[in-house]
Design an enzyme around this catalytic site. Structure first.
Site, PDB file in Angstrom:
ATOM      1  N   SER A 117       0.823  -1.205   0.000  1.00  0.00           N
ATOM      2  CA  SER A 117       0.000   0.000   0.000  1.00  0.00           C
ATOM      3  C   SER A 117       0.858   1.256   0.000  1.00  0.00           C
ATOM      4  O   SER A 117       0.337   2.358  -0.095  1.00  0.00           O
ATOM      5  CB  SER A 117      -0.940  -0.003   1.203  1.00  0.00           C
ATOM      6  OG  SER A 117      -0.272  -0.433   2.356  1.00  0.00           O
ATOM      7  N   ASN A 188      -3.479   6.027  -0.742  1.00  0.00           N
ATOM      8  CA  ASN A 188      -3.044   6.346   0.613  1.00  0.00           C
ATOM      9  C   ASN A 188      -2.460   7.739   0.754  1.00  0.00           C
ATOM     10  O   ASN A 188      -2.407   8.288   1.844  1.00  0.00           O
ATOM     11  CB  ASN A 188      -2.078   5.283   1.114  1.00  0.00           C
ATOM     12  CG  ASN A 188      -2.848   4.039   1.526  1.00  0.00           C
ATOM     13  OD1 ASN A 188      -3.855   4.142   2.213  1.00  0.00           O
ATOM     14  ND2 ASN A 188      -2.407   2.886   1.080  1.00  0.00           N
TER      15      ASN A 188
HETATM   16  N1  CAA Z   1     -16.522 -10.723   2.031  1.00  0.00           N
HETATM   17  C1  CAA Z   1     -17.642 -10.768   1.289  1.00  0.00           C
HETATM   18  N2  CAA Z   1     -18.659  -9.910   1.423  1.00  0.00           N
HETATM   19  C2  CAA Z   1     -18.561  -8.980   2.393  1.00  0.00           C
HETATM   20  C3  CAA Z   1     -17.436  -8.856   3.223  1.00  0.00           C
HETATM   21  C4  CAA Z   1     -16.389  -9.791   3.016  1.00  0.00           C
HETATM   22  N3  CAA Z   1     -15.257  -9.754   3.735  1.00  0.00           N
HETATM   23  N4  CAA Z   1     -17.617  -7.811   4.073  1.00  0.00           N
HETATM   24  C5  CAA Z   1     -18.818  -7.294   3.781  1.00  0.00           C
HETATM   25  N5  CAA Z   1     -19.399  -7.992   2.768  1.00  0.00           N
HETATM   26  C6  CAA Z   1     -20.650  -7.675   2.086  1.00  0.00           C
HETATM   27  C7  CAA Z   1     -21.871  -7.874   2.915  1.00  0.00           C
HETATM   28  O1  CAA Z   1     -22.328  -9.198   2.851  1.00  0.00           O
HETATM   29  C8  CAA Z   1     -22.846  -6.910   2.269  1.00  0.00           C
HETATM   30  O2  CAA Z   1     -23.370  -7.440   1.066  1.00  0.00           O
HETATM   31  P1  CAA Z   1     -24.689  -6.831   0.332  1.00  0.00           P
HETATM   32  O3  CAA Z   1     -24.318  -5.464  -0.188  1.00  0.00           O
HETATM   33  O4  CAA Z   1     -24.962  -7.791  -0.756  1.00  0.00           O
HETATM   34  O5  CAA Z   1     -25.739  -6.768   1.395  1.00  0.00           O
HETATM   35  C9  CAA Z   1     -21.962  -5.747   1.859  1.00  0.00           C
HETATM   36  O6  CAA Z   1     -20.650  -6.282   1.783  1.00  0.00           O
HETATM   37  C10 CAA Z   1     -22.017  -4.651   2.856  1.00  0.00           C
HETATM   38  O7  CAA Z   1     -21.686  -5.178   4.140  1.00  0.00           O
HETATM   39  P2  CAA Z   1     -22.546  -4.954   5.465  1.00  0.00           P
HETATM   40  O8  CAA Z   1     -23.991  -4.795   5.125  1.00  0.00           O
HETATM   41  O9  CAA Z   1     -22.157  -5.993   6.446  1.00  0.00           O
HETATM   42  O10 CAA Z   1     -21.965  -3.642   6.102  1.00  0.00           O
HETATM   43  P3  CAA Z   1     -21.857  -2.187   5.528  1.00  0.00           P
HETATM   44  O11 CAA Z   1     -22.971  -1.818   4.642  1.00  0.00           O
HETATM   45  O12 CAA Z   1     -21.573  -1.392   6.735  1.00  0.00           O
HETATM   46  O13 CAA Z   1     -20.563  -2.231   4.618  1.00  0.00           O
HETATM   47  C11 CAA Z   1     -18.229  -2.068   4.256  1.00  0.00           C
HETATM   48  C12 CAA Z   1     -19.337  -2.690   5.088  1.00  0.00           C
HETATM   49  C13 CAA Z   1     -18.330  -2.597   2.813  1.00  0.00           C
HETATM   50  C14 CAA Z   1     -16.928  -2.534   4.874  1.00  0.00           C
HETATM   51  C15 CAA Z   1     -18.418  -0.503   4.254  1.00  0.00           C
HETATM   52  O14 CAA Z   1     -18.509  -0.057   5.563  1.00  0.00           O
HETATM   53  C16 CAA Z   1     -17.307   0.218   3.552  1.00  0.00           C
HETATM   54  O15 CAA Z   1     -17.287   0.343   2.340  1.00  0.00           O
HETATM   55  N6  CAA Z   1     -16.330   0.746   4.337  1.00  0.00           N
HETATM   56  C17 CAA Z   1     -15.150   1.423   3.812  1.00  0.00           C
HETATM   57  C18 CAA Z   1     -14.112   0.393   3.479  1.00  0.00           C
HETATM   58  C19 CAA Z   1     -12.862   1.004   2.951  1.00  0.00           C
HETATM   59  O16 CAA Z   1     -12.687   2.204   2.819  1.00  0.00           O
HETATM   60  N7  CAA Z   1     -11.907   0.124   2.615  1.00  0.00           N
HETATM   61  C20 CAA Z   1     -10.634   0.530   2.121  1.00  0.00           C
HETATM   62  C21 CAA Z   1      -9.643   0.511   3.244  1.00  0.00           C
HETATM   63  S1  CAA Z   1      -8.071   1.017   2.694  1.00  0.00           S
HETATM   64  C22 CAA Z   1      -7.345  -0.401   2.144  1.00  0.00           C
HETATM   65  O17 CAA Z   1      -7.866  -1.465   2.222  1.00  0.00           O
HETATM   66  C23 CAA Z   1      -6.035  -0.319   1.501  1.00  0.00           C
HETATM   67  C24 CAA Z   1      -4.905   0.352   2.164  1.00  0.00           C
HETATM   68  O18 CAA Z   1      -3.894   0.470   1.500  1.00  0.00           O
HETATM   69  C25 CAA Z   1      -4.874   0.779   3.556  1.00  0.00           C
END
Ligand code: CAA
Length: 281
Positions: A117, A188
């Site tokens: 990252s 990032n």
């Molecule tokens: N595997 C498969 N499906 C998953 C999952 C996983 N690990 N985690 C969540 N899901 C699915 C859920 O089943 C749900 O599916 P539907 O849309 O079909 O209902 C969907 O994702 C949404 O999940 P939830 O309903 O449980 O929860 P939510 O609506 O609060 O969403 C989230 C959760 C997708 C994590 C959302 O909060 C989000 O987008 N957060 C921001 C995440 C983000 O910014 N990530 C980037 C981080 S930075 C990085 O990774 C890289 C770096 O270099 C640091």
């Protein structure tokens, strides 16, 4: 395609999940068998969510799991690979060592990608004898859900390597975005200063963590507030990335907040340790 994923942590298991789901034969490599077993259980659990949401059938879940092989020996794990995706700890020295080993053991035609990252792809490529076949493939957590792959071109990355990885990312159902090699890439470089500023707000008593997150969620429509997101990413990971930005770009605006340093020193790493800006007990 034979895809080998190095590292069975959060990102490694998510990357293995999406490649296996789209029909590739995946070998997941980690030194620790217990971590490999835990990763496979996590993949199964996350496939189960997709089945529960009727996005996948139970047969597809089973077939996807059957495409994932587990190995503790790196040389054995990459011996047949067409593509290796490294997702080990964010440590430049460790990554250089891993890429040397991969370069020795993988077929000459294999493309070597890193999910780093923030560490320079050009520098990682320098540890191999095939820098034109080295590229960044930066996925986002949770990998099965997040659409983006930041495809990072090192100084020597060839057009052919870039094109293969771009197409492959699309085949996974992701949206690849081309980025050149610079500290933190785009994701990032933009995200971490925001998280750092949120930590400064708490550090300086401007507002509570809950208040900062509510402002960004309800005022800016972020799915998670920056401090919830920091806990989700891991506070140690956030600190490591900020340190790279600060060192490489040399500007004070990337200076990690003292509160972030203190929390990491105390072992408050966010969700994975049970405590960060919030409690997860
Ligand atoms: N595997 C498969 N499906 C998953 C999952 C996983 N690990 N985690 C969540 N899901 C699915 C859920 O089943 C749900 O599916 P539907 O849309 O079909 O209902 C969907 O994702 C949404 O999940 P939830 O309903 O449980 O929860 P939510 O609506 O609060 O969403 C989230 C959760 C997708 C994590 C959302 O909060 C989000 O987008 N957060 C921001 C995440 C983000 O910014 N990530 C980037 C981080 S930075 C990085 O990774 C890289 C770096 O270099 C640091």
């Amino acid at each position: 395609m034979n895809v080998t994923v190095i590292g069975a942590g959060t990102m490694g298991n998510g990357i293995a999940h999406v490649f296996a789901q789209s029909g590739h034969a995946v070998t997941l490599v980690d030194l620790d068998q217990a971590r490999l077993d835990a990763a496979l259980a996590t993949i199964d659990k996350n496939l189960g969510r997709q089945v529960a949401k009727e996005k996948l059938t139970a047969e597809q879940q089973e077939a996807t799991l059957a495409r994932v092989a587990l190995k503790t020996d790196l040389a054995e794990g990459v011996a047949e690979a067409d593509l290796v995706v490294e997702a080990a700890t964010e440590d430049a020295t460790l990554k250089a060592k891993i890429f040397e080993q991969i370069d020795d053991a993988a077929p000459p035609a294999a493309i070597l990608a890193s999910n780093t990252s923030s560490i320079s792809i050009t520098q990682i490529a320098g540890a191999t004898r095939r820098p034109e076949q080295v590229i960044g493939m930066h996925f986002f957590n949770p990998v099965p859900v997040m659409k983006l792959v930041e495809v990072v071109r090192g100084l020597a990355t060839s057009d052919a390597t870039y094109e293969t990885v771009r197409r492959l990312s699309e085949d996974l159902g992701k949206v690849p975005v081309e980025v050149n090699d610079a500290a933190g890439f785009v994701s990032n470089r933009v995200l971490m200063p925001m998280i750092n500023e949120a930590v400064f707000c708490v550090h300086e008593g401007v507002a509570t963590a809950e208040a900062v997150d509510t402002v960004m969620k309800l005022g800016m429509a972020h799915p998670m507030g920056p401090l919830t997101l920091a806990d989700f990413i891991g506070l140690d990971v956030c600190l490591a990335i900020l340190e790279v930005l600060h060192r490489e770009l040399g500007e004070d605006k990337y200076r990690p907040c003292p509160l972030l340093r203190k929390m990491v020193a105390a072992g408050y790493l966010g969700r994975k340790s049970g405590k960060g800006f919030y409690d997860y007990a």
